[in-house]
Write a protein that holds these residues in place. Structure first.
Motif, mmCIF file in Angstrom:
data_model
loop_
_atom_site.group_PDB
_atom_site.id
_atom_site.type_symbol
_atom_site.label_atom_id
_atom_site.label_comp_id
_atom_site.label_asym_id
_atom_site.label_seq_id
_atom_site.Cartn_x
_atom_site.Cartn_y
_atom_site.Cartn_z
ATOM 1 N N PRO A 12 0.831 -1.195 0.000
ATOM 2 C CA PRO A 12 0.000 0.000 0.000
ATOM 3 C C PRO A 12 0.866 1.246 0.000
ATOM 4 O O PRO A 12 1.990 1.224 0.529
ATOM 5 C CB PRO A 12 -0.787 -0.127 1.314
ATOM 6 N N PRO A 13 0.394 2.340 -0.576
ATOM 7 C CA PRO A 13 1.204 3.557 -0.622
ATOM 8 C C PRO A 13 1.468 4.122 0.762
ATOM 9 O O PRO A 13 0.589 4.136 1.619
ATOM 10 C CB PRO A 13 0.345 4.513 -1.460
ATOM 11 N N THR A 14 2.681 4.538 0.997
ATOM 12 C CA THR A 14 3.057 5.143 2.270
ATOM 13 C C THR A 14 2.584 6.589 2.292
ATOM 14 O O THR A 14 2.242 7.168 1.262
ATOM 15 C CB THR A 14 4.575 5.101 2.435
ATOM 16 N N PRO A 15 2.557 7.238 3.477
ATOM 17 C CA PRO A 15 2.183 8.659 3.523
ATOM 18 C C PRO A 15 3.057 9.532 2.619
ATOM 19 O O PRO A 15 2.565 10.474 2.000
ATOM 20 C CB PRO A 15 2.378 9.015 5.004
ATOM 21 N N SER A 16 4.363 9.209 2.526
ATOM 22 C CA SER A 16 5.238 10.002 1.662
ATOM 23 C C SER A 16 4.817 9.887 0.201
ATOM 24 O O SER A 16 4.828 10.871 -0.546
ATOM 25 C CB SER A 16 6.697 9.542 1.825
ATOM 26 N N VAL A 17 4.437 8.667 -0.212
ATOM 27 C CA VAL A 17 3.984 8.472 -1.591
ATOM 28 C C VAL A 17 2.697 9.247 -1.830
ATOM 29 O O VAL A 17 2.524 9.891 -2.870
ATOM 30 C CB VAL A 17 3.781 6.967 -1.870
ATOM 31 N N LEU A 182 -2.413 28.318 -4.348
ATOM 32 C CA LEU A 182 -2.343 26.909 -4.750
ATOM 33 C C LEU A 182 -0.935 26.551 -5.231
ATOM 34 O O LEU A 182 -0.422 25.454 -4.954
ATOM 35 C CB LEU A 182 -3.356 26.632 -5.864
ATOM 36 N N GLY A 183 -0.302 27.474 -5.941
ATOM 37 C CA GLY A 183 1.062 27.247 -6.408
ATOM 38 C C GLY A 183 2.038 27.145 -5.252
ATOM 39 O O GLY A 183 2.948 26.295 -5.250
ATOM 40 N N LEU A 184 1.878 28.005 -4.236
ATOM 41 C CA LEU A 184 2.761 27.955 -3.069
ATOM 42 C C LEU A 184 2.588 26.641 -2.310
ATOM 43 O O LEU A 184 3.573 26.043 -1.851
ATOM 44 C CB LEU A 184 2.466 29.147 -2.151
ATOM 45 N N LEU A 185 1.345 26.171 -2.167
ATOM 46 C CA LEU A 185 1.097 24.886 -1.511
ATOM 47 C C LEU A 185 1.753 23.749 -2.289
ATOM 48 O O LEU A 185 2.388 22.856 -1.698
ATOM 49 C CB LEU A 185 -0.414 24.653 -1.402
ATOM 50 N N THR A 186 1.618 23.776 -3.601
ATOM 51 C CA THR A 186 2.235 22.751 -4.447
ATOM 52 C C THR A 186 3.742 22.759 -4.303
ATOM 53 O O THR A 186 4.391 21.703 -4.226
ATOM 54 C CB THR A 186 1.853 22.980 -5.919
ATOM 55 N N LEU A 187 4.321 23.947 -4.257
ATOM 56 C CA LEU A 187 5.770 24.086 -4.120
ATOM 57 C C LEU A 187 6.256 23.488 -2.801
ATOM 58 O O LEU A 187 7.273 22.775 -2.765
ATOM 59 C CB LEU A 187 6.148 25.566 -4.214
ATOM 60 N N VAL A 188 5.535 23.749 -1.708
ATOM 61 C CA VAL A 188 5.920 23.222 -0.396
ATOM 62 C C VAL A 188 5.852 21.695 -0.396
ATOM 63 O O VAL A 188 6.775 21.012 0.080
ATOM 64 C CB VAL A 188 5.007 23.814 0.699
ATOM 65 N N LEU A 189 4.752 21.141 -0.924
ATOM 66 C CA LEU A 189 4.591 19.683 -0.943
ATOM 67 C C LEU A 189 5.650 19.015 -1.823
ATOM 68 O O LEU A 189 6.223 17.985 -1.448
ATOM 69 C CB LEU A 189 3.187 19.325 -1.447
ATOM 70 N N ALA A 190 5.893 19.591 -3.005
ATOM 71 C CA ALA A 190 6.886 19.004 -3.910
ATOM 72 C C ALA A 190 8.278 19.049 -3.292
ATOM 73 O O ALA A 190 9.046 18.084 -3.384
ATOM 74 C CB ALA A 190 6.865 19.744 -5.251
ATOM 75 N N HIS A 191 8.619 20.163 -2.654
ATOM 76 C CA HIS A 191 9.941 20.289 -2.026
ATOM 77 C C HIS A 191 10.104 19.302 -0.884
ATOM 78 O O HIS A 191 11.198 18.742 -0.673
ATOM 79 C CB HIS A 191 10.127 21.718 -1.523
ATOM 80 N N ARG A 192 9.020 19.047 -0.180
ATOM 81 C CA ARG A 192 9.111 18.179 1.000
ATOM 82 C C ARG A 192 9.088 16.694 0.646
ATOM 83 O O ARG A 192 9.809 15.893 1.264
ATOM 84 C CB ARG A 192 7.949 18.509 1.958
ATOM 85 N N TYR A 193 8.290 16.296 -0.350
ATOM 86 C CA TYR A 193 8.012 14.875 -0.523
ATOM 87 C C TYR A 193 8.514 14.243 -1.819
ATOM 88 O O TYR A 193 8.582 13.014 -1.899
ATOM 89 C CB TYR A 193 6.503 14.623 -0.405
ATOM 90 N N LEU A 194 8.857 15.017 -2.832
ATOM 91 C CA LEU A 194 9.345 14.381 -4.056
ATOM 92 C C LEU A 194 10.757 13.855 -3.841
ATOM 93 O O LEU A 194 11.569 14.481 -3.152
ATOM 94 C CB LEU A 194 9.336 15.373 -5.224
#
Length: 476
Positions: A12-17, A182-194
């Motif tokens: 199953p996908p992990t929280p990070s995924v 929305l762009g700032l939220l996307t940037l934070v998530l991508a920086h943290r989890y990709l």
């Protein structure tokens, strides 16, 4: 250190995924929202800036032109320099450009900011699909592609209605400023989890192809302008641009055979899965554009709906696509992408046949039913087709292949807007389609979708040929 997101096929996908997929989904949502939300603001912009429609339409054209001309190049650049790094830059550019659009004091500056926003969107579109292979297990590729397709459909569907509400409540600037948080939220998530980019030794890094990049960008720009300028009339300027595109294509192909590190390795087109998938994607996108070109005229001129009614009926297609994207991905994972590609195309063919035979007396329900069938087939095809290509791509080619897939779709949409619009106008045999009789418009719609049926039949032939070759190779 960034988390390693590769997981076992059945795990199953992990929280990070999940959070990584959330960042990719938002990237797809924002880029598609940027395409659809600006269209509804064009009438307002003509009044605000005191400009003609021909000038104001560049707010839309500039965005699409930037995506079309740059999407392959930025995909390749991500392969070379690191996809995470470039995707973060793309999200940042898109967000900054959204703010510049919202505060633009003049039409030329707004168009310039939209061009910059299109650059950010090109990076986001190209690298979002490329990241799937690094984010989820191979057996879950279809589900991830279906999720991205759903987010793209939601962005496309919600753009006109959301834009209309924002303009009515807060003015035209709000349709651009809404994407900033929305762009700032996307940037934070991508920086943290990709996942972090894998560092390659300098000796193993391929070089960039600046000449090929420039030639491809100019070629695609010339073709896109040839298909969009003139609002339906194909004059000498369009012909000159089309000839320039053909010349540019020849020069690009010649260049790619001679440089040490080509932008596109021409040998990759010998892969029947890739070449067939790109061809099918272009044909299918051409047909889908026909629904957007012909639909408004049929609903308003033949069925007598007002603008609100037309908008509601046209939103049915993206709504169906949004609902079916994730299930289509799971089905593709279970039954195989090649089989579901055929199923999707066959479903689209049934929908086109229904519209080609549609009597005017069937009314709104008679139009909606085949549109649901077409959109359902499109969702299945798009997910399966993308999965078939991206599931087995070499890691160092994911960006450019993703860019090519997006490019094939964009070229289909651009070609469909011009070619299928011309078919509809000729089939309707009316000088001014906006004043044509209902029966004339209805006849033109039926002929247009008869042509669309032929295009889907050609895509089906390609799919069956590709599947036959694959079966023969397995049994050899």
């Amino acid at each position: 250190m960034k988390p390693t997101l590769a997981v076992a096929d059945n795990a199953p996908p992990t929280p990070s995924v999940r959070w990584a997929l959330a960042s990719l989904s938002l990237s797809m949502l924002l880029s598609s929202l940027g395409t659809s939300i600006a269209n509804v603001g064009l009438p307002t912009l003509t009044q605000v800036f005191g400009a003609s429609f021909q000038h104001v339409q560049w707010v839309v054209i500039a965005y699409l032109l930037a995506i079309t001309t740059l999407i392959v190049s930025v995909g390749r650049l991500g392969d070379l320099t690191g996809r995470r790094r470039l995707l973060l830059i793309g999200i940042g550019v898109f967000t900054l450009a959204s703010a510049l659009c919202g505060f633009a004091p003049s039409l030329p500056l707004l168009i310039a900011a939209r061009t910059l926003q299109g650059l950010g969107a090109a990076i986001m579109m190209a690298l979002t699909m490329a990241f799937v292979g690094e984010t989820v297990a191979k057996a879950k590729t279809g589900s991830a592609m279906g999720l991205l397709g759903t987010m793209s459909a939601i962005g496309t569907a919600s753009g006109p209605s959301l834009g209309g509400l924002l303009i009515a409540g807060y003015g035209w600037r709000a349709i651009f400023l809404i994407t900033v948080p929305l762009g700032l939220l996307t940037l934070v998530l991508a920086h943290r989890y990709l996942p972090a980019d894998r560092q390659k030794p300098k000796a193993a890094r391929a070089g960039f192809d600046p000449v090929g990049t420039l030639l491809l960008a100019l070629t695609l720009a010339a073709y896109a302008l040839a298909m969009t300028l003139g609002r339906g009339s194909f004059g000498w300027l369009n012909i000159a641009l089309l000839l320039a595109a053909l010349l540019g294509l020849g020069m690009f192909l010649m260049t790619e055979t001679r440089v040490a590190s080509p932008l596109i390795r021409l040998a990759m087109f010998r892969d029947p899965v890739l070449s067939c998938s790109l061809g099918m994607s272009t044909l299918v996108a051409t047909v889908m554009m026909a629904t957007l070109v012909v639909g408004p005229f049929y609903l308003s001129q033949a069925l007598g709906l007002d603008a609100v009614g037309v908008g509601l009926v046209l939103s049915v297609g993206p709504f169906v696509a949004a609902l079916t994207g994730v299930p289509a991905g799971r089905i593709a994972d279970r039954f195989g992408a090649p089989r579901m590609t055929l199923a999707g195309l066959s479903t689209m063919a049934i929908g086109c046949l229904m519209l080609a035979l549609l009597p005017l007396t069937f009314g709104i329900a008679g139009y909606i039913a085949p549109m649901v069938v077409i959109t359902l087939g499109y969702a299945v095809f798009q997910t399966a087709n993308n999965t078939a290509v991206m599931a087995d791509v070499a890691p160092d080619q994911r960006g450019v292949i993703s860019g090519l897939l997006n490019l094939s779709r964009n070229l289909g949409l651009i070609t469909g807007a011009s070619a299928m619009g011309a078919v509809f106008a000729l089939a309707s045999a009316a000088v001014d389609i906006s004043t044509a009789r209902p029966d004339v418009v209805s006849g033109g719609m039926r002929i247009t979708f008869a042509v669309a049926l032929l295009l889907i039949a050609a895509a089906l032939a390609i799919a069956m040929g590709s599947r036959a070759r694959a079966v023969a190779a397995e049994t050899a």
